[in-house]
Design a protein around this motif. Structure first.
Motif, short mmCIF file in Angstrom:
data_model
loop_
_atom_site.label_atom_id
_atom_site.label_comp_id
_atom_site.label_asym_id
_atom_site.label_seq_id
_atom_site.Cartn_x
_atom_site.Cartn_y
_atom_site.Cartn_z
N THR A 163 -21.33 -2.34 37.96
CA THR A 163 -21.33 -4.08 37.72
C THR A 163 -21.29 -4.72 36.45
OG1 THR A 163 -23.72 -4.48 37.26
CG2 THR A 163 -22.85 -4.24 40.28
N ARG A 164 -20.12 -5.42 37.16
CA ARG A 164 -19.68 -6.39 35.62
C ARG A 164 -20.59 -6.74 34.83
NH1 ARG A 164 -14.96 -8.29 34.60
NH2 ARG A 164 -15.81 -10.01 33.47
N LYS A 165 -22.38 -6.67 35.44
CA LYS A 165 -23.19 -7.32 34.25
C LYS A 165 -23.37 -5.33 33.42
CE LYS A 165 -28.17 -8.69 35.32
NZ LYS A 165 -29.21 -8.77 36.46
N ALA A 166 -23.63 -4.86 34.10
CA ALA A 166 -23.63 -3.56 33.26
C ALA A 166 -23.19 -3.21 31.92
CB ALA A 166 -23.69 -2.57 34.08
N LEU A 167 -21.22 -3.88 32.14
CA LEU A 167 -20.38 -3.85 31.59
C LEU A 167 -21.28 -4.42 30.45
CD1 LEU A 167 -17.13 -3.63 33.25
CD2 LEU A 167 -18.74 -1.77 31.67
N ARG A 168 -21.46 -5.94 30.89
CA ARG A 168 -21.66 -7.13 30.17
C ARG A 168 -22.31 -7.05 29.29
NH1 ARG A 168 -25.27 -11.23 30.50
NH2 ARG A 168 -25.25 -10.84 32.75
N VAL A 169 -24.28 -6.27 29.70
CA VAL A 169 -25.50 -6.07 29.00
C VAL A 169 -25.24 -4.40 28.14
CG1 VAL A 169 -27.83 -5.51 29.23
CG2 VAL A 169 -27.01 -7.57 30.72
#
Length: 182
Positions: free
Chosen positions: A17-23
């Motif tokens: 997810t984009r969340k994983a990329l961001r984190v």
């Protein structure tokens, strides 16, 4: 037409997810400038520029993030045989290349030999950048707040052409492996 879905599926970490990329991107940023941010039990090897910590320490660090940044199995997955994570701090007087896993590169060659289209997964943030804009200022792909943490992290790019390894994969690897933040 060549069959689709010839993506190497054994990556050490899968960011879903984009969340994983961001984190994970935020952690990489912090790890690069703040040694106190390294997971507990991290040790250094070589000349102090290789930082190594266990998978458990990594997962513990993720569990201690603020609630909005906590990742679940829907966001990321580590390959089963991963035991440790290593961070490489580049030295200012060296040019470092982090090589991809040989199995991943061999997979691309095998796909090509079998008349399949080699395929790579790129971060979703690049999917809406038009090639025709390369001589202009880069557009903001998600202007208007249309991106969300639950969006898919990547999208599949099929490599075709006379020599897709020369036309895309090798230039992509050179750009990915040689570029540092600017």
């Amino acid at each position: 037409m060549a069959p689709r879905y010839t993506v190497f599926g054994n990556n050490p970490i899968e960011l879903k997810t984009r969340k994983a990329l961001r984190v994970i991107g935020g952690l990489i940023e912090a790890w690069s400038i703040n040694p106190k941010s390294h997971p507990s039990g991290a040790r250094t090897e070589l000349d102090g520029r290789l930082i190594v910590f266990t998978k458990e320490a990594f997962e513990h660090s993720l569990a201690n993030l603020p609630e909005n940044d906590r990742l679940t199995e829907d966001d990321y997955a580590l390959r089963e045989n991963i035991i440790e994570i290593e961070l490489l701090l580049r030295r200012p007087d060296r040019f470092s290349i982090v090589l991809p896993e040989p199995e991943a590169i061999e997979f691309q060659h095998t796909a090509l030999e079998q008349d399949l289209w080699p395929t790579v997964s790129l971060p979703r943030m690049y999917s809406e950048v038009s090639w025709s804009s390369s001589d202009q200022d880069w557009p903001t792909p998600f202007a208007g707040g249309t991106a969300s943490d639950s969006d898919a992290a990547g999208y599949v790019v099929q490599l075709d052409g006379e020599n897709p390894l020369d036309e895309f994969l090798r230039p992509y690897l050179a750009g990915y492996c040689c570029t540092q933040c600017s």
